[in-house]
Each structure stands twice: as structure tokens, then as C-alpha cells.
Write a protein that holds these residues in place. Structure first.
Motif, PDB file in Angstrom:
ATOM      1  N   ALA A  37      34.672  79.314 -23.148  1.00  0.00           N
ATOM      2  CA  ALA A  37      35.565  80.002 -22.201  1.00  0.00           C
ATOM      3  C   ALA A  37      37.003  79.495 -22.344  1.00  0.00           C
ATOM      4  O   ALA A  37      37.949  80.289 -22.325  1.00  0.00           O
ATOM      5  CB  ALA A  37      35.075  79.807 -20.771  1.00  0.00           C
ATOM      6  N   ASP A  38      37.169  78.179 -22.511  1.00  0.00           N
ATOM      7  CA  ASP A  38      38.512  77.618 -22.685  1.00  0.00           C
ATOM      8  C   ASP A  38      39.155  78.124 -23.973  1.00  0.00           C
ATOM      9  O   ASP A  38      40.337  78.448 -23.999  1.00  0.00           O
ATOM     10  CB  ASP A  38      38.466  76.090 -22.717  1.00  0.00           C
ATOM     11  N   ARG A  39      38.370  78.186 -25.039  1.00  0.00           N
ATOM     12  CA  ARG A  39      38.903  78.692 -26.311  1.00  0.00           C
ATOM     13  C   ARG A  39      39.308  80.159 -26.187  1.00  0.00           C
ATOM     14  O   ARG A  39      40.352  80.565 -26.701  1.00  0.00           O
ATOM     15  CB  ARG A  39      37.867  78.530 -27.424  1.00  0.00           C
ATOM     16  N   LEU A  42      42.464  80.320 -24.235  1.00  0.00           N
ATOM     17  CA  LEU A  42      43.586  79.897 -25.065  1.00  0.00           C
ATOM     18  C   LEU A  42      44.027  81.033 -25.992  1.00  0.00           C
ATOM     19  O   LEU A  42      45.222  81.299 -26.128  1.00  0.00           O
ATOM     20  CB  LEU A  42      43.194  78.666 -25.883  1.00  0.00           C
ATOM     21  N   THR A  43      43.072  81.728 -26.592  1.00  0.00           N
ATOM     22  CA  THR A  43      43.404  82.873 -27.449  1.00  0.00           C
ATOM     23  C   THR A  43      44.102  83.956 -26.628  1.00  0.00           C
ATOM     24  O   THR A  43      45.122  84.501 -27.059  1.00  0.00           O
ATOM     25  CB  THR A  43      42.130  83.433 -28.120  1.00  0.00           C
ATOM     26  N   ASP A  44      43.556  84.251 -25.437  1.00  0.00           N
ATOM     27  CA  ASP A  44      44.182  85.244 -24.563  1.00  0.00           C
ATOM     28  C   ASP A  44      45.617  84.853 -24.232  1.00  0.00           C
ATOM     29  O   ASP A  44      46.534  85.692 -24.264  1.00  0.00           O
ATOM     30  CB  ASP A  44      43.392  85.398 -23.254  1.00  0.00           C
ATOM     31  N   MET A  45      45.815  83.565 -23.921  1.00  0.00           N
ATOM     32  CA  MET A  45      47.143  83.088 -23.553  1.00  0.00           C
ATOM     33  C   MET A  45      48.115  83.223 -24.722  1.00  0.00           C
ATOM     34  O   MET A  45      49.246  83.680 -24.542  1.00  0.00           O
ATOM     35  CB  MET A  45      47.056  81.627 -23.095  1.00  0.00           C
ATOM     36  N   ARG A  46      47.673  82.873 -25.925  1.00  0.00           N
ATOM     37  CA  ARG A  46      48.554  82.987 -27.089  1.00  0.00           C
ATOM     38  C   ARG A  46      48.923  84.444 -27.362  1.00  0.00           C
ATOM     39  O   ARG A  46      50.063  84.752 -27.698  1.00  0.00           O
ATOM     40  CB  ARG A  46      47.884  82.371 -28.308  1.00  0.00           C
ATOM     41  N   ILE A  47      47.958  85.334 -27.219  1.00  0.00           N
ATOM     42  CA  ILE A  47      48.217  86.757 -27.425  1.00  0.00           C
ATOM     43  C   ILE A  47      49.209  87.261 -26.377  1.00  0.00           C
ATOM     44  O   ILE A  47      50.188  87.945 -26.711  1.00  0.00           O
ATOM     45  CB  ILE A  47      46.901  87.566 -27.389  1.00  0.00           C
TER      46      ILE A  47
END
Length: 175
Positions: A37-39, A42-47
Motif C-alpha cells: 500500500a505504501d509503495r 508513493l507511485t500515486d504521489m509521484r504521478i
């Protein structure tokens, strides 16, 4: 514009420090690794940060989905590669570093490395292909933001690589 790039860079710094806790280093304690979930977060946040920094127009928004899909596919493939490395390291956890090196099958290692590099190459090709139509529509200011983000990401990656090398040297010095 400077505020956007500065803010985005600050958020990438935060995200990068979180991401560095998950890398395939010498099997850190499970509490230090990011869970799935954290990964994904993190991907969502970077996008979201990348998209926010670009400030896409309505026409450019139509070209964004393939870029986002390519970013997500690349993140998923990275997770799979990291899991494979952790599995290999997990099998050798009872061996000392010297024993692991003595017992290593160099041909299997080269094959695994080749597969990983081929996957990374394919992912980068897909990412470049996905970005190309959108990039052609970006105005000079948006292109500057993309360049700033790319430079930041490359710099951050080189820092991570250097930290890993330093850790490996420290481990070698202990043996």
C-alpha cells in the motif's frame, strides 16, 4: 513557475526518502521496508506531483493516460524485480558474504541481471513512447519543468546508487 518547481522538488525529496527505505539493499528489517500500500501510495504521489508540475491544458490531459499507465507499469515491474532480488537474498541469508560469493553461480547471476536490464530497457522504451505525444504539445515552460524533474530524478538516483555502493564497501570491510 519557480514556486511550482521548488514545491515539486521538495515533495519529490520527501517521496524519495520514503522510497529509499524500500530499495533492495542488504535485506533491511521488515519494519524499514514499505508495504504494498505504501509503495502504491508513493507511485500515486509521484504521478500526481508530475502532473501538477506540468499544469496540463485540457487538450494535453487527453494525452496523459498512456503516460500514467507507463509509469504505473514501470513501478509494478520494479516491484517484481525487487521481490525477485529479495527472494534470492533470502535464500542466502544463512551464508556469510564470502560463502555466498563462493557458492554463487556466475552464469545464473548474469542471466538474472540480463533479464532485469532487458525489462528495465523495455519499460523505459514504453515510457518514452508514452511521453512523446504529450511532450510534443508542451510549451517551453512545461518543458523546463519536465527537464527540472528529470534532472532531479537522475540526481536522486545517483545518490541512491552511491549510498548502496558505500554500504557494500562497508559490508566488505567488515568481512
Amino acid at each position: 513557475m519557480l514556486r511550482i518547481v521548488t514545491g515539486t522538488t521538495a515533495l519529490f525529496l520527501i517521496a524519495s526518502s520514503i522510497a529509499n527505505a524500500q530499495g533492495p539493499q542488504a535485506a533491511p528489517a521488515s519494519s524499514e521496508r514499505l508495504n504494498i500500500a505504501d509503495r502504491n501510495n508513493l507511485t500515486d504521489m509521484r504521478i500526481d506531483l508530475t502532473k501538477a508540475a506540468l499544469q496540463l491544458t485540457a487538450e494535453q490531459e487527453k494525452l496523459w493516460p498512456p503516460v500514467e499507465s507507463a509509469i504505473r507499469a514501470r513501478a509494478e515491474d520494479r516491484k517484481a524485480r525487487v521481490a525477485k532480488v529479495q527472494e534470492t537474498v533470502g535464500r542466502r541469508v544463512d551464508e556469510s558474504r564470502i560463502e555466498a560469493l563462493r557458492n554463487r553461480d556466475p552464469i545464473a547471476f548474469l542471466q538474472r541481471r540480463s533479464e532485469a536490464l532487458a525489462q528495465r530497457s523495455a519499460d523505459l522504451d514504453k515510457l518514452a513512447e508514452a511521453w512523446q505525444p504529450l511532450y510534443k504539445t508542451l510549451n517551453p515552460e512545461q518543458r523546463q519543468r519536465v527537464a527540472a524533474l528529470a534532472i532531479f530524478v537522475l540526481h536522486d538516483m545517483s545518490d541512491v546508487i552511491e549510498r548502496r555502493r558505500a554500504m557494500m564497501r562497508a559490508d566488505d570491510d567488515e568481512d
